[in-house]
Design a protein around this motif. Structure first.
Motif, mmCIF file in Angstrom:
data_model
loop_
_atom_site.group_PDB
_atom_site.id
_atom_site.type_symbol
_atom_site.label_atom_id
_atom_site.label_comp_id
_atom_site.label_asym_id
_atom_site.label_seq_id
_atom_site.Cartn_x
_atom_site.Cartn_y
_atom_site.Cartn_z
ATOM 1 N N PRO A 175 0.807 -1.220 0.000
ATOM 2 C CA PRO A 175 0.000 0.000 0.000
ATOM 3 C C PRO A 175 0.845 1.277 0.000
ATOM 4 O O PRO A 175 0.291 2.363 -0.097
ATOM 5 N N LEU A 176 2.153 1.135 0.138
ATOM 6 C CA LEU A 176 2.992 2.339 0.189
ATOM 7 C C LEU A 176 3.807 2.426 -1.092
ATOM 8 O O LEU A 176 4.506 1.492 -1.455
ATOM 9 N N SER A 177 3.667 3.525 -1.813
ATOM 10 C CA SER A 177 4.525 3.692 -2.978
ATOM 11 C C SER A 177 5.154 5.071 -2.900
ATOM 12 O O SER A 177 4.787 5.889 -2.050
ATOM 13 N N TRP A 178 6.106 5.330 -3.771
ATOM 14 C CA TRP A 178 6.829 6.592 -3.698
ATOM 15 C C TRP A 178 6.531 7.443 -4.916
ATOM 16 O O TRP A 178 6.538 6.950 -6.035
ATOM 17 N N ASP A 179 6.288 8.700 -4.646
ATOM 18 C CA ASP A 179 6.094 9.656 -5.725
ATOM 19 C C ASP A 179 7.460 10.270 -6.003
ATOM 20 O O ASP A 179 7.921 11.139 -5.265
#
Lengths: 396, 369
Positions: free
Chosen positions: A242-246
């Protein structure tokens, strides 16, 4: 005739005794000081009222509800130029807390490592650290803040940003970093983290009790790391990342995505943490040196290894000496963060200064500053007293 | 092992052999201090590499590829530092806007500072008894030299700037805060409740706030507190607030000294029939102040560094002048050079004082380790 002379003489004696007797003299002296102070306060209040009337200012905190009409770049909560002075002050206070807490963490790490390294038996290493400590300690922190800020704002323009792995970009507008994007389900990862922390505490207590009773030790470091970091990571993958990086991308004139850390924040944070870190390293060094040599010799005699000796025998005793002055260094760091005003980082003092210029309510703004910093320092000293009592040597 | 074997003696002593090459001299020293283990060896090499990179870059920047002469930054064509401004501006860095034909007065005041300080900081100073009287007169002499009067041209305090301002504010703050600090420290220990509470409130509230808010007070609030027709100039106002600030810290240093005096000293003085002030003046304070000197010097170092904060209320101390120069079109962008020079000024003063204070601490520390 004779009687009146006697009584006046007695009165003189009585009066003189009033001045020579320790108790009555103390009371008279204190009364005089209190009266003097009262007169001084009345003098000041009268002047203040006269001056305020002349300037056409109304004392009071009503102005906090007026719209501020100025912008704040660095903000942790929502704020527009239409927001009130009061909200601007809250933004400033949160910025003070932000840079202070980042600074305290970094300063503690730097200070602890530098303190230990200075005592290292590697001659060149300890000299290197000494140079760092002596140089940072003996140069005004304001100068260091301005110096780093000048360096950061002198970096290449956005177009020629220095990039680190095409994810971090450093330019004269600050540091652009990938921003975390929290998608649905991240709450579970966070919950796993909390569970990990609680479980570690519980297991640590159990392990300590078991060690006290049986002497068996448990590898708490690995258990703790596994629970606090491993558990959330596993949950993260199970739920489906659920955690991604912009990650910031170059556009024609600027960057898209990611978030920007201003050069003001970086310069202030870096200067404050290296400066305070140097002082903390001195506390750490003094603390370790204060543990008598017999303690480590005894530990070696019992067969403990050097790192065990350090961890189990020396550090716990050194902490007793290290913590109190270090707490006051943390407080100093918080107070020094007010130097932000020199480079335009918008902390409590800087925003207060703007408000003061716009509204003219000098007394009230200064009153708020003092109230905030004083309560921070009272909280710190309350903590310090509590901690001191907790770890104080129980003397027999 | 039999008794016989144990008692057997060598016919003659073997000649002493020199210690192995690897244990003595440079090699031995390096082995124990630099390469005692794998980890240490790696750390040593990393440290050496860092030192090499930093030092060579610095030397190249500051000396080898630097440029020294010229009238503005365009004269500096080389890669390294540009020192062309030093020649033009160093006067300002040192003296601010002090008239250049009067700068000898600043220099004289600075030189006279040393004989004034010597009898307090060092033992065995010849003629210390007379010098002490001179030290008491020094603040007045220095004030006259700096501000003028008695036949000297009057120089307004707005002309004070540069390093002179830092030294003036720092020294005035510490000298004035000493007596106030003593009174506050005694007040904090006093048995009279009102005195004690007032002292504690003052000390803690000053120590709890940043100096910068006090400087704002000096700039904005002090004029409100004073009668409308009275106005103090900026430097005096700053000195007032800096003194208030320093005296709270000084009070805590001196309290430390007072607490270190054994109770027997107080009791003995009282047994001799001395009153409170006699006891303090003759017995307690001389001892307490002596052991507080390192702390006083440390307070001074802190205060001296903090004098740079005056730029925030618009005075031009050495940092203020550096800031002004960095934004001057002629010298735009020379921030590294300028700030490094300013840093060296402070480092020289503060480092030597901190060495002195460490030396004194060692001398006063009579415990055996």
């Amino acid at each position: 005739m004779a009687t009146t002379a006697l009584t006046s003489e007695a009165k003189g004696l009585e009066f003189r005794r009033l001045l020579t007797d320790e108790r009555s003299r103390g009371i008279i002296f204190q009364l005089a000081v209190a009266l003097g102070l009262l007169a001084f306060i009345i003098f000041i209040v009268a002047n203040t009222l006269a001056n305020l009337e002349k300037a056409g200012l109304e004392p009071g905190y009503g102005f906090l509800n007026d719209p501020a009409f100025f912008d704040i770049n660095q903000r942790l909560i929502e704020y527009t130029s239409q927001s009130t002075f009061g909200r601007a002050l809250v933004v400033g206070f949160l910025n003070t807390i932000l840079v202070s807490s980042l600074g305290i963490i970094a300063a503690a790490l730097i200070g602890f490592s530098a303190g230990v390294l200075r005592l290292s038996n590697n001659w060149i290493l300890s000299r290197l650290v000494t140079t760092y400590v002596e140089f940072t300690r003996n140069v005004p922190v304001l100068l260091q803040i301005i110096f780093w800020w000048a360096i950061l704002t002198g970096l290449p323009k956005v177009r020629d940003s220095l990039s680190i792995g095409d994810a971090l970009f450093l330019n004269n507008r600050g540091l652009r970093m990938p921003a975390p994007i929290l998608e649905q389900g991240f709450g579970w990862v966070f919950a796993a983290f909390i569970v990990g922390v609680v479980a570690t505490i519980v297991i640590a207590k159990w392990a300590k009790r078991r060690q006290d009773q049986t002497g068996q030790t448990a590898p708490m470091l690995w258990i703790g790391l596994g629970l606090i970091i491993g558990l959330p990571v596993i949950v993260h993958f199970i739920i489906g990342q659920p955690l991604s990086w912009d990650i910031p991308e170059r556009t024609r004139f600027n960057f898209a995505g990611g978030f920007n850390v201003t050069p003001e924040l970086i310069a202030l944070w870096f200067a404050l943490s290296t400066y305070t870190g140097a002082f903390i390293s001195e506390n750490v060094r003094a603390g370790i040196m204060a543990v008598s040599k017999g303690q480590s010799e005894a530990a070696f005699a019992l067969g403990l290894r050097p790192n065990q000796t350090m961890r189990l025998i020396v550090i716990p005793q050194a902490l007793r000496v290290i913590i109190p002055p270090t707490t006051s260094q943390f407080l100093n760091l918080t107070k020094n963060s007010s130097l932000a005003i020199a480079i335009g980082y918008q902390d409590l003092v800087s925003i207060g200064g703007t408000i003061l210029n716009q509204s003219g309510q000098a007394l009230e703004v200064v009153g708020i500053w003092m109230a905030v910093y004083l309560s921070l320092s009272l909280l710190t000293s309350a903590f310090m007293n509590w901690y001191n009592n907790k770890i104080a040597l129980v003397e027999r | 092992m039999t008794d016989q074997a144990f008692h057997r003696q060598q016919a003659e002593l073997l000649p002493q052999r020199a210690a192995p090459m690897t244990q003595v001299g440079v090699v031995g020293w390096a082995r124990t201090n630099l390469f005692s283990s794998w980890l240490n060896s790696i750390l040593t090499l990393v440290a050496l590499y860092i030192i090499w990179v930093v030092v060579s870059t610095l030397i190249d920047w500051a000396f080898i590829s630097s440029h020294v002469s010229g009238t503005d930054r365009f004269a500096c064509t080389s890669e390294g530092a540009c020192w062309a401004w030093l020649d033009q501006r160093i006067q300002q860095f040192l003296y601010g806007f002090y008239p250049s034909e009067e700068t000898w007065r600043v220099n004289l005041a600075f030189v006279l500072l040393f004989p004034a300080l010597a009898p307090w900081l060092f033992d065995n100073v010849p003629g210390a008894r007379y010098l002490r009287w001179f030290s008491l007169a020094y603040p007045i002499i220095a004030a006259i030299l700096l501000a003028g009067g008695l036949g000297l041209t009057v120089v307004g305090t707005d002309k004070l700037g540069g390093f002179t301002l830092n030294l003036t504010v720092g020294l005035a703050g510490i000298v004035l805060s000493l007596p106030i600090g003593i009174v506050l420290a005694l007040g904090r220990q006093s048995r009279l409740p009102i005195i004690r509470i007032l002292s504690i409130v003052f000390i803690e509230s000053v120590r709890g706030v940043p100096l910068i808010t006090l400087l704002f007070v000096s700039n904005i609030i002090l004029p409100i507190f004073l009668p409308p027709d009275v106005s103090l100039n900026a430097v005096i106002r700053v000195i007032v607030m800096v003194t208030a600030f320093a005296s709270a810290y000084m009070a805590e240093v001196i309290r430390g000294g007072l607490q270190a005096i054994p109770k027997g000293q107080y009791e003995a003085a009282q047994a001799m029939g001395l009153g409170y002030w006699q006891m303090m003046r003759l017995i307690i304070l001389p001892q307490a102040l002596k052991i507080s000197i390192p702390g006083i010097v440390n307070t001074f170092i802190g205060l001296f560094k903090d004098t740079t904060l005056v730029i925030i209320i618009g005075l031009f101390d050495i940092l203020g002048i550096a800031n002004a120069m960095v934004s001057n079109p002629d010298w735009l962008g020379l921030s590294s050079e300028t700030y490094v020079v300013v840093a060296l000024f402070f480092f020289t003063v503060c480092f030597s004082m901190s060495r002195y204070s460490i030396h004194l601490e060692r001398k006063l520390d009579t415990t055996n380790r």
